[in-house]
Scaffold this motif. Sequence first.
Motif, PDB file in Angstrom:
ATOM      1  N   LEU A   1      -2.490  -5.731   6.068  1.00 18.60           N
ATOM      2  CA  LEU A   1      -2.159  -4.434   5.480  1.00 18.60           C
ATOM      3  C   LEU A   1      -2.675  -3.292   6.354  1.00 18.60           C
ATOM      4  CD1 LEU A   1      -3.016  -5.259   1.755  1.00 18.60           C
ATOM      5  CD2 LEU A   1      -0.741  -5.034   2.746  1.00 18.60           C
TER       6      LEU A   1
ATOM      7  N   GLY B   1      -2.260   2.612  -6.497  1.00 25.12           N
ATOM      8  CA  GLY B   1      -1.426   1.759  -5.679  1.00 25.12           C
ATOM      9  C   GLY B   1      -1.407   0.318  -6.148  1.00 25.12           C
TER      10      GLY B   1
ATOM     11  N   ASP C   1      -0.551  -0.216   8.095  1.00 28.00           N
ATOM     12  CA  ASP C   1      -0.993   1.181   7.947  1.00 28.00           C
ATOM     13  C   ASP C   1      -0.946   1.904   9.293  1.00 28.00           C
ATOM     14  OD1 ASP C   1      -1.418   1.004   5.252  1.00 28.00           O
ATOM     15  OD2 ASP C   1      -3.587   0.770   5.390  1.00 28.00           O
TER      16      ASP C   1
ATOM     17  N   GLU D   1      -2.174  -2.486  -4.418  1.00 23.80           N
ATOM     18  CA  GLU D   1      -3.410  -3.177  -4.053  1.00 23.80           C
ATOM     19  C   GLU D   1      -4.556  -2.733  -4.954  1.00 23.80           C
ATOM     20  OE1 GLU D   1      -6.051  -4.016  -0.006  1.00 23.80           O
ATOM     21  OE2 GLU D   1      -5.029  -2.084  -0.255  1.00 23.80           O
ATOM     22  N   GLU D   2      -4.639  -1.438  -5.194  1.00 27.65           N
ATOM     23  CA  GLU D   2      -5.705  -0.898  -6.035  1.00 27.65           C
ATOM     24  C   GLU D   2      -5.622  -1.451  -7.450  1.00 27.65           C
ATOM     25  OE1 GLU D   2      -7.305   3.499  -7.565  1.00 27.65           O
ATOM     26  OE2 GLU D   2      -5.588   3.338  -6.200  1.00 27.65           O
TER      27      GLU D   2
ATOM     28  N   ARG E   1       0.824  -1.223   0.000  1.00 30.52           N
ATOM     29  CA  ARG E   1       0.000   0.000   0.000  1.00 30.52           C
ATOM     30  C   ARG E   1       0.850   1.261   0.000  1.00 30.52           C
ATOM     31  NH1 ARG E   1      -4.805  -1.277   4.413  1.00 30.52           N
ATOM     32  NH2 ARG E   1      -6.056  -2.682   3.076  1.00 30.52           N
TER      33      ARG E   1
END
Length: 852
Positions: A94, A76, A98, A78-79, A57
């Motif tokens: 994740l 990103g 964060d 993950e995106e 991330r």
Amino acid sequence: MGIWRASKEAEMSAREKAHMEKVRKFAAEGMVLLENNGTLPLGDGVKKIALFGNGARHMIKGGKGSGDVNSRSVVGIEEGIKEAGIEVVSGSWLDGYDKICVDSRAKYDEHIQEMVKSTGNPMVAFMEYFNNPYHDPDIQEITDADMQDADAAVYVIARDSGEGRDRKPVAGDYELTDNEKKNIEKLAGRYDKFVVALNVGGVIDTKALRSIKGVGAVLLMSQAGNVIGTVFADVLLGKSIPTGHLAMTWAENYSDYPAYDTFSSQNGNVDDEYYNEGIFVGYRYFDTFGKKPAYSFGYGLSYTDFDVKTTDVTLDGETVTAKVSVKNTGDKFSGKELVQLYVSAPDGKLEKPVKELKAFAKTKELAPGEEETLTLMAKVSTFASYDEKSASYILEPGKYFVRIGKNAGCTSVVAAIEVGKEITTCKLSNRFKIDTELDLLSKKNATPLTYDGEEEEKASAKVLTLSEDAITTVVAEYKSAPVELKNDSAEKVTLADVKAGKATLDDLLGQLTREEMADLCVGTARGGFGGDSVIGTASAVVPGAAGDTSSKMAADRGVHNLVLADGPAGLRLTPYFAVDEDNKIIPEMSAMAFDFPGKENQPKTDIKGEVTKYYQYCTAIPIATMLAQTWNMDVIEEAGDLVGTEMEELGVNLWLAPGMNIQKNPLCGRNFEYYSEDPLVAGMCAAADTKGVQKHKGCGTTIKHFACNNQEDNRMHTNAHVSERALREIYLKGFEIAVRESQPLSIMTSYNLINGLHAANNYDLLTAVCRNEWGFKGVVMTDWGTTGGIEMEQREFKYGTSNAADCVRSGNDLTMPGSDADIQNILDAGVTRAELQACARRILECVLECRY
């Protein structure tokens, strides 16, 4: 105040969308497949991915400092995977990381705020932010509960760096941390399909990745700009094919690099850097001194296989031409292959590396079974070495073996060029007298890397004899000092008159006073730094741009200012800003290009009447190293064209890019901004980038940092002690190629000294070599603050700063970002009108090129 060129539309523009799509299409060419046992690309059966790592991330789109780009958004990792229709099952892990990062960043910001309070000076905080930037903490260890059922696992290792500070050979930087190694080992044992992705701008240690059983693939995804997640997902799933090849040697151990223990702060001395390795940089060193790397210069795998065969080598005059057939021998995936041509020169009175790159070519995308013949060409005169005793490039007699291969560690001898007697290819004069004795590396007792059958290849190689008259010696001509121009006419000459042909540039220069020209030769940050100005964001007409040239003569002489903006991973501007009814910037409603803690302490204004908002979001393209890894000059020219389009739209004239210093050591904090360890690659990439930018009217590049800006620690005060031969063959050669191939509009000098003299004040570098020998026609400018004024460290330096007067005398036309002290120095130090006219001429020629 001029009319703002930015858009008033807040929504993403059609240009932004189109440019991100362009980057998506070509960025995969810069991703390098280091290892693959068939794991990549992931098949259609992969529906769930377990995603881990500090870059999952918190990925890095590009490096820190002036090379950063303020894009609207960043896709990103993950995106990107989710947008491709794949479920990510490791969300809770994740989320946990964060939280660790949020807490860590809060503590860092608190530290910065305390500095502001204790000093009362936001600039001190800025320098702390700049020199000691925030880094995310070490990753947490993965537990069995974190490893949910999935079809594949991906672990993303991220590393960032930036200008002002070099990297360290420690865990969490060059080395992996213990937690990273443990996590990779656990995942490798848990998932059948496991990929490690390297979201890095430079070299890291890869021993653990290659030694842990179960790591199915290692992908150098690099730092691809603001669509990095989309590009990565495309490669992961086979929608795009990674066709990149390394532009720097990745060693087995950091200690395998030459001068590993003396580079920058490694020996505790950041004042003096001794270039004792001479010409033996990168693969030139590894091959010659028998150091087998983890991954050779030019290395890169593909999703398919290729058969490479040299079909013919010919010599016409001094031009060597190799025909190379490349066939995709796979049956499933398309791909592109790189072919390199090296030359092994005979030793004589000068020692030579085992091989040097002289040409390269990359195929088009070849379908399974498809074949293409590449043509690689090189001139024999480029095989010459610089002899300091005769101040000449010479070809010594003997056989020059031509090698063809996919990378520096995989070549075959295909021909030999026979040179019968010594030939002087270029007669120059020595310009860089060493200021101390160097303990230069010698290959006298070295055992080079070799391979079975190499001597047999040499013995049976086709011999092509160079004709004695094939090469004509080039003799450099060095121009004398400028002569003062005079124009006593009472009729005032303007730049518009010059453009219209009503007067000559000499007529205008002859009328300008010393005061007018001194002002023209100094940038517009007249009050120095501080207040509502931030280092590198001093432009008055394009918010967030790095600076402007003077516009004091705009009204009476028609000399409009030039706008200069940072790079090289795209155009660096303030993404949005607001103005009041008087068209003045409103600081509290405008984003700053350097978004650092403590900016809240910047001065505020009284907002007048109606507020107008503007937007100037730019595209973050792949970092320079990643572009070089494409080995595709068409791609790099397209990237330059993309930036040039945004420059033209937003009113920027000179892009302070590309950076093209040699990647001498992997710890240089700014390597991500540079192309390669090899000057041919660096020079060709910079030329392609420049051609792309300069397609656009009024837009030009600024190749930098000229020269030997190969470390960041104490970069403003370090003295590079380097031989004339190493300078000419390695550290200046890329600049020479870029100048000769593309004629950039400008060059930026480096902060450092070269053999005791500041690069910014070096006549031999800027005038004798760059202009007289190479034929450079454009503007030379300083880096920001070279003459002092931004130093925030409270300590004495062994070497001081350059000065504006000597900049003019040496042919450094423009002192940036400029101060009143710089102007006064020029006027007080006895700089002649003729010297000022020479610099002013080049600035005015650039204004004519860009603004008329």
